[in-house]
Design an enzyme around this catalytic site. Sequence first.
Site, mmCIF file in Angstrom:
data_model
loop_
_atom_site.group_PDB
_atom_site.id
_atom_site.type_symbol
_atom_site.label_atom_id
_atom_site.label_comp_id
_atom_site.label_asym_id
_atom_site.label_seq_id
_atom_site.Cartn_x
_atom_site.Cartn_y
_atom_site.Cartn_z
ATOM 1 N N HIS A 21 -83.348 -54.757 45.740
ATOM 2 C CA HIS A 21 -82.362 -53.682 45.893
ATOM 3 C C HIS A 21 -82.846 -52.488 45.073
ATOM 4 C CE1 HIS A 21 -79.682 -56.571 47.711
ATOM 5 N NE2 HIS A 21 -79.904 -57.382 46.711
ATOM 6 N N ASN A 23 -73.351 -55.821 51.322
ATOM 7 C CA ASN A 23 -72.260 -55.614 50.357
ATOM 8 C C ASN A 23 -72.707 -54.704 49.217
ATOM 9 O OD1 ASN A 23 -69.914 -57.492 51.190
ATOM 10 N ND2 ASN A 23 -71.748 -58.720 51.469
ATOM 11 N N ALA A 47 -74.918 -58.598 43.475
ATOM 12 C CA ALA A 47 -76.382 -58.682 43.401
ATOM 13 C C ALA A 47 -77.043 -57.431 42.822
ATOM 14 C CB ALA A 47 -76.939 -58.954 44.794
HETATM 15 N N1 LIG Z 1 -71.484 -58.225 46.452
HETATM 16 C C1 LIG Z 1 -72.647 -58.834 46.617
HETATM 17 O O1 LIG Z 1 -73.662 -58.456 46.018
HETATM 18 C C2 LIG Z 1 -72.740 -59.990 47.544
HETATM 19 C C3 LIG Z 1 -71.655 -60.417 48.274
HETATM 20 N N2 LIG Z 1 -71.743 -61.493 49.090
HETATM 21 C C4 LIG Z 1 -70.540 -61.880 49.848
HETATM 22 O O2 LIG Z 1 -70.201 -63.213 49.498
HETATM 23 C C5 LIG Z 1 -69.907 -63.947 50.672
HETATM 24 C C6 LIG Z 1 -70.166 -65.433 50.432
HETATM 25 O O3 LIG Z 1 -71.535 -65.639 50.182
HETATM 26 P P1 LIG Z 1 -72.159 -67.117 50.158
HETATM 27 O O4 LIG Z 1 -71.406 -67.981 49.221
HETATM 28 O O5 LIG Z 1 -73.612 -66.942 49.960
HETATM 29 O O6 LIG Z 1 -71.871 -67.570 51.663
HETATM 30 P P2 LIG Z 1 -71.755 -69.066 52.256
HETATM 31 O O7 LIG Z 1 -71.789 -68.902 53.725
HETATM 32 O O8 LIG Z 1 -72.741 -69.958 51.599
HETATM 33 O O9 LIG Z 1 -70.303 -69.527 51.786
HETATM 34 C C7 LIG Z 1 -69.112 -68.917 52.202
HETATM 35 C C8 LIG Z 1 -68.026 -69.990 52.238
HETATM 36 O O10 LIG Z 1 -66.760 -69.350 52.392
HETATM 37 C C9 LIG Z 1 -66.049 -70.013 53.439
HETATM 38 N N3 LIG Z 1 -65.179 -69.039 54.076
HETATM 39 C C10 LIG Z 1 -65.510 -68.067 54.948
HETATM 40 N N4 LIG Z 1 -64.427 -67.354 55.306
HETATM 41 C C11 LIG Z 1 -63.385 -67.891 54.648
HETATM 42 C C12 LIG Z 1 -62.002 -67.598 54.613
HETATM 43 N N5 LIG Z 1 -61.480 -66.611 55.333
HETATM 44 N N6 LIG Z 1 -61.195 -68.360 53.807
HETATM 45 C C13 LIG Z 1 -61.713 -69.367 53.065
HETATM 46 N N7 LIG Z 1 -63.029 -69.697 53.068
HETATM 47 C C14 LIG Z 1 -63.848 -68.964 53.858
HETATM 48 C C15 LIG Z 1 -67.108 -70.565 54.381
HETATM 49 O O11 LIG Z 1 -66.607 -71.666 55.120
HETATM 50 C C16 LIG Z 1 -68.204 -70.988 53.388
HETATM 51 O O12 LIG Z 1 -68.005 -72.282 52.892
HETATM 52 C C17 LIG Z 1 -70.792 -63.284 51.756
HETATM 53 O O13 LIG Z 1 -70.271 -63.499 53.046
HETATM 54 C C18 LIG Z 1 -70.755 -61.832 51.368
HETATM 55 O O14 LIG Z 1 -69.633 -61.200 51.960
HETATM 56 C C19 LIG Z 1 -72.886 -62.216 49.193
HETATM 57 C C20 LIG Z 1 -73.989 -61.830 48.494
HETATM 58 C C21 LIG Z 1 -74.023 -60.676 47.616
HETATM 59 O O1 LIG Z 2 -77.277 -61.088 47.607
HETATM 60 C C1 LIG Z 2 -77.868 -60.037 47.857
HETATM 61 O O2 LIG Z 2 -79.051 -59.834 47.541
HETATM 62 C C2 LIG Z 2 -77.140 -58.877 48.466
HETATM 63 C C3 LIG Z 2 -76.371 -59.146 49.663
HETATM 64 O O3 LIG Z 2 -76.475 -60.170 50.292
HETATM 65 C C4 LIG Z 2 -75.461 -58.103 50.106
HETATM 66 O O4 LIG Z 2 -75.631 -56.933 49.723
HETATM 67 O O5 LIG Z 2 -74.551 -58.438 50.866
#
Ligand SMILES: NC(=O)C1=CN([C@@H]2O[C@H](COP(=O)(O)OP(=O)(O)OC[C@H]3O[C@@H](n4cnc5c(N)ncnc54)[C@H](O)[C@@H]3O)[C@@H](O)[C@H]2O)C=CC1
Ligand SMILES: O=C([O-])CC(=O)C(=O)O
EC number: 1.4.1.21
Length: 267
Positions: free
Chosen positions: A220, A190, A124
């Site tokens: 951010h 994150n 993000a």
């Molecule tokens: N680097 C960045 O800027 C960002 C990173 N993230 C990361 O991405 C992750 C996912 O985000 P979203 O898709 O929005 O969440 P979400 O909750 O919509 O989807 C996550 C999916 O992964 C599945 N899941 C969870 N743990 C698992 C595992 N150990 N093995 C297999 N599947 C698993 C869940 O059942 C769910 O379907 C967040 O938890 C966060 O850690 C999210 C937003 C920004």
């Molecule tokens: O998606 C975003 O805006 C950022 C976020 O959730 C994170 O830093 O984990």
Amino acid sequence: MLHITMIGCGAIGVGVLELLEKDPQLCVDYVIASAGSEELVRQRLASFKQPPQVLTALPADARPDLLVECAGHRAIEEHVLPALERGIACLIVSVGALSEVGLVERLEAAAERGQTRIELLPGAIGGIDALSAAKVGGLDSVNYTGRKPARAWKNTPAEQACDLDSISEATVIFQGSAREAARLYPKNANVAATLSLAGLGLDRTHVTLIADPLSEENVHHFEARGAFGGFELSLRGKPLVANPKTSALTVYSVVRALGNHAHAISI
Ligand SMILES: NC(=O)C1=CN([C@@H]2O[C@H](COP(=O)(O)OP(=O)(O)OC[C@H]3O[C@@H](n4cnc5c(N)ncnc54)[C@H](O)[C@@H]3O)[C@@H](O)[C@H]2O)C=CC1
Ligand SMILES: O=C([O-])CC(=O)C(=O)O
């Protein structure tokens, strides 16, 4: 064509798969779902022309070119570490998982044994290229503020800091190190972890997190100072409809990174 395995198929995963359908050079063969959610994930993928196979673990004989994690912190230990040991290159968005003491070193060791690499995606945020280049010359300070609508902080420790349903103005819910932010807010900090791994490290990057009932965006903002000069960035991300905690740019960041592995020119 590059063959990809995706870990997790929620808001980010579905968004990525929708965009990848248009790219003939990238094919997602497997989606790894958490145990018990396979049927739900299959339903989410029912409208895809060629839906990936949904499993709960990578088959022992599978050799994807890339494994991309879009799942959450626990998936790093569960799927990414063993894949690196098997020599599979990994891309991850749950960078905050690396705030756990010793995990960076374990990932490095696993990648070295597997003679492969792990790539931490910007997700993000932007400006990671400039920040990590600035680090080469020496950084003095990096301060990050993450501001999200109040609803994005539901089911987090922010609920103990304030009443998210009744605050009428922007409220600071956390101040401290990036390591602590990532531990307490695994789905919201994150970016804090990514900035610190590119810059001054998890313990020297100062983080402020804000719940803002007047905002519709995930904002951010960071400021860096060092031998290179100074740098400020404010990124106003639109949240995904499917998950208000997550910015749409995270989906595009994954698609960009995968495309850069497949296409003749990367940018
Ligand atoms: N680097 C960045 O800027 C960002 C990173 N993230 C990361 O991405 C992750 C996912 O985000 P979203 O898709 O929005 O969440 P979400 O909750 O919509 O989807 C996550 C999916 O992964 C599945 N899941 C969870 N743990 C698992 C595992 N150990 N093995 C297999 N599947 C698993 C869940 O059942 C769910 O379907 C967040 O938890 C966060 O850690 C999210 C937003 C920004
Ligand atoms: O998606 C975003 O805006 C950022 C976020 O959730 C994170 O830093 O984990």
